[in-house]
Motif scaffolding. Structure first.
Motif, PDB file in Angstrom:
ATOM      1  N   UNK A   1     -14.912  -5.045  -0.884  1.00 43.57           N
ATOM      2  CA  UNK A   1     -13.629  -4.368  -1.000  1.00 43.57           C
ATOM      3  C   UNK A   1     -12.796  -4.440   0.266  1.00 43.57           C
ATOM      4  N   UNK A   2     -13.001  -5.481   1.051  1.00 41.21           N
ATOM      5  CA  UNK A   2     -12.273  -5.637   2.307  1.00 41.21           C
ATOM      6  C   UNK A   2     -10.825  -6.029   2.045  1.00 41.21           C
ATOM      7  N   UNK A   3      -9.925  -5.506   2.864  1.00 43.64           N
ATOM      8  CA  UNK A   3      -8.520  -5.885   2.748  1.00 43.64           C
ATOM      9  C   UNK A   3      -8.222  -7.124   3.580  1.00 43.64           C
TER      10      UNK A   3
ATOM     11  N   UNK B   1     -16.408 -10.601   1.320  1.00 43.93           N
ATOM     12  CA  UNK B   1     -15.326  -9.663   1.633  1.00 43.93           C
ATOM     13  C   UNK B   1     -14.786  -9.011   0.361  1.00 43.93           C
ATOM     14  N   UNK B   2     -14.607  -9.808  -0.683  1.00 47.85           N
ATOM     15  CA  UNK B   2     -14.137  -9.256  -1.961  1.00 47.85           C
ATOM     16  C   UNK B   2     -15.163  -8.271  -2.511  1.00 47.85           C
TER      17      UNK B   2
ATOM     18  N   UNK C   1     -17.760 -12.205  12.563  1.00 51.77           N
ATOM     19  CA  UNK C   1     -16.663 -11.889  11.640  1.00 51.77           C
ATOM     20  C   UNK C   1     -16.684 -10.386  11.325  1.00 51.77           C
ATOM     21  N   UNK C   2     -15.502  -9.838  11.122  1.00 47.17           N
ATOM     22  CA  UNK C   2     -15.402  -8.414  10.803  1.00 47.17           C
ATOM     23  C   UNK C   2     -14.543  -8.246   9.556  1.00 47.17           C
ATOM     24  N   UNK C   3     -14.888  -7.244   8.777  1.00 46.71           N
ATOM     25  CA  UNK C   3     -14.138  -6.904   7.564  1.00 46.71           C
ATOM     26  C   UNK C   3     -13.403  -5.600   7.789  1.00 46.71           C
TER      27      UNK C   3
END
Length: 82
Positions: free
Chosen positions: A34-36, A30-31, A46-48
């Motif tokens: 660039x996922x918030x 996720x990092x 799972x979703x980002x």
């Protein structure tokens, strides 16, 4: 999911290293993307959230109750200092 987009294909179903948990692998991905935030819901993938859009992780299987329990156990162990 509100969008037809999906996150890049990646194998986050299994930890990439013996010392990294599945949760750590998911957070690292996720990092990297660039996922918030990360959305975890049984029985979905799972979703980002990237740039305000939810993108399911294409190569991740739908989450099972056991997956969520493992994520929670990992977090609780960290809080307890194990």
């Amino acid at each position: 999911m509100p969008s037809g987009r999906t996150a890049d294909k990646v194998d986050v179903a299994n930890a990439p290293t013996p010392n990294q948990s599945r949760l750590d692998a998911l957070l690292s991905y996720a990092v990297h993307r660039g996922a918030s935030d990360i959305h975890l819901k049984v029985p979905s993938r799972p979703a980002l959230r990237i740039d305000g859009v939810l993108e399911p992780i294409a190569d991740h299987p739908p989450l099972r109750p056991a997956d969520m329990e493992a994520f929670a156990d990992d977090l609780f162990d960290r809080v307890a200092g194990k």
